[in-house]
Design an enzyme around this catalytic site. Structure first.
Site, PDB file in Angstrom:
ATOM      1  N   LYS A   1      -6.522  -4.852  -3.071  1.00  0.00           N
ATOM      2  CA  LYS A   1      -7.098  -5.622  -1.963  1.00  0.00           C
ATOM      3  C   LYS A   1      -8.143  -4.788  -1.232  1.00  0.00           C
ATOM      4  CE  LYS A   1      -3.384  -4.501   1.354  1.00  0.00           C
ATOM      5  NZ  LYS A   1      -4.189  -3.648   2.197  1.00  0.00           N
TER       6      LYS A   1
ATOM      7  N   CYS B   1      -1.981  -2.663   7.749  1.00  0.00           N
ATOM      8  CA  CYS B   1      -1.966  -3.559   6.585  1.00  0.00           C
ATOM      9  C   CYS B   1      -0.721  -4.433   6.500  1.00  0.00           C
ATOM     10  CB  CYS B   1      -2.156  -2.754   5.308  1.00  0.00           C
ATOM     11  SG  CYS B   1      -3.825  -2.072   5.203  1.00  0.00           S
TER      12      CYS B   1
ATOM     13  N   ASP C   1       0.787  -1.237   0.000  1.00  0.00           N
ATOM     14  CA  ASP C   1       0.000   0.000   0.000  1.00  0.00           C
ATOM     15  C   ASP C   1       0.825   1.298   0.000  1.00  0.00           C
ATOM     16  OD1 ASP C   1      -1.891  -1.969   0.192  1.00  0.00           O
ATOM     17  OD2 ASP C   1      -2.757  -1.296   2.087  1.00  0.00           O
TER      18      ASP C   1
HETATM   19  N1  TIU Z   1      -2.662   0.217   4.338  1.00  0.00           N
HETATM   20  C1  TIU Z   1      -3.094   0.393   5.586  1.00  0.00           C
HETATM   21  O1  TIU Z   1      -2.360   0.203   6.542  1.00  0.00           O
HETATM   22  N2  TIU Z   1      -4.403   0.854   5.735  1.00  0.00           N
HETATM   23  C2  TIU Z   1      -4.802   1.624   6.791  1.00  0.00           C
HETATM   24  O2  TIU Z   1      -5.977   1.979   6.878  1.00  0.00           O
HETATM   25  N3  TIU Z   1      -3.860   2.001   7.689  1.00  0.00           N
HETATM   26  C3  TIU Z   1      -4.002   2.861   8.737  1.00  0.00           C
HETATM   27  O3  TIU Z   1      -3.063   2.980   9.530  1.00  0.00           O
HETATM   28  N4  TIU Z   1      -5.107   3.562   8.867  1.00  0.00           N
END
Ligand code: TIU
Length: 222
Positions: free
Chosen positions: A129, A162, A24
């Site tokens: 995802k 994530c 991400d």
């Molecule tokens: N990619 C990921 O970690 N999504 C989140 O929503 N992370 C947060 O820390 N909010």
């Protein structure tokens, strides 16, 4: 087989059966105006890992290793976004709302793209995802198994959300995972520290940790 200096003990891996999984690294989390900021976070903390991650990515590509990029992304009709996820909390913008970088966390929108510095190249796997974990409701496990991948090197954001979820999913599916500690970041420094420690506690209950430099050294300083 190559051995990276790692904790809680050296990590034995063969680049041919190992994938680098960057979680991400998309504008939604790293730049102002995206999902991360709508949740009330200071997103400027995350860009610090970009140079170290670029070095690992370059070395890994140089070694001919498989690269997987993920994006937290929902379909434009939000049919893969459970109401519980969309309605949680009190964000300034919700998933699917129009923001400065397009619709929040929606596939294909400008904010959903991986940052230019770490952009995928031809031949690399890109997984959209809908959940926090990279294995939930995706084809990742099948794609990795088809390529004989048994070991996964993790970087990306955010460490305790994530990245950790994906690493735990991988661990339960039988992969040997290693978290690259200077290639992952959180909006909460204490949560990053805790995650790195809990991954390698209890004899590597979730997996290993090492720095990007230690991985590059194991690749022969590529
Ligand atoms: N990619 C990921 O970690 N999504 C989140 O929503 N992370 C947060 O820390 N909010």
């Amino acid at each position: 087989m190559q051995i990276a200096q790692a904790l809680p003990f050296p990590y034995d891996f063969d680049p041919k059966s190992t994938a680098l999984v960057l979680i991400d690294m998309q504008r939604d989390f790293i730049e102002p105006g995206g999902f991360g900021e709508t949740l009330g976070n200071d997103v400027s903390l995350l860009e610090a890992i970009v140079p170290a991650t670029q070095r690992v990515l370059a070395a890994w590509r140089g070694a001919g290793g498989l690269v997987v990029h993920t994006r937290e992304a929902h379909r434009p009709d939000l049919s893969d976004c459970p109401p519980a996820k969309r309605n949680r909390g009190n964000p300034t913008l919700r998933i699917g709302d129009e923001g400065p970088m397009g619709r929040i966390l929606v596939a294909g929108e400008p904010g959903n793209q991986i940052i230019e510095a770490l952009a995928p190249v031809a031949g690399e796997i890109v997984i959209d995802k809908p959940g926090k974990g990279a294995f939930h409701a995706t084809e990742l496990h099948e794609l990795l198994r088809a390529r004989g991948i048994t070991h996964l090197l993790f970087g990306g954001v955010t460490t305790e959300v994530c990245v950790q979820t994906s690493m735990r999913e991988a661990n339960d599916r039988g992969y040997d995972g290693l978290l690259l500690e200077d290639c992952t970041e959180s909006y909460f420094p204490a949560f990053k520290t805790a995650t790195v420690e809990m991954v390698r506690a209890q004899g590597g209950i979730v997996g290993w940790t090492a720095t990007g430099g230690q991985l590059i050294e194991a690749l022969g300083g590529a």
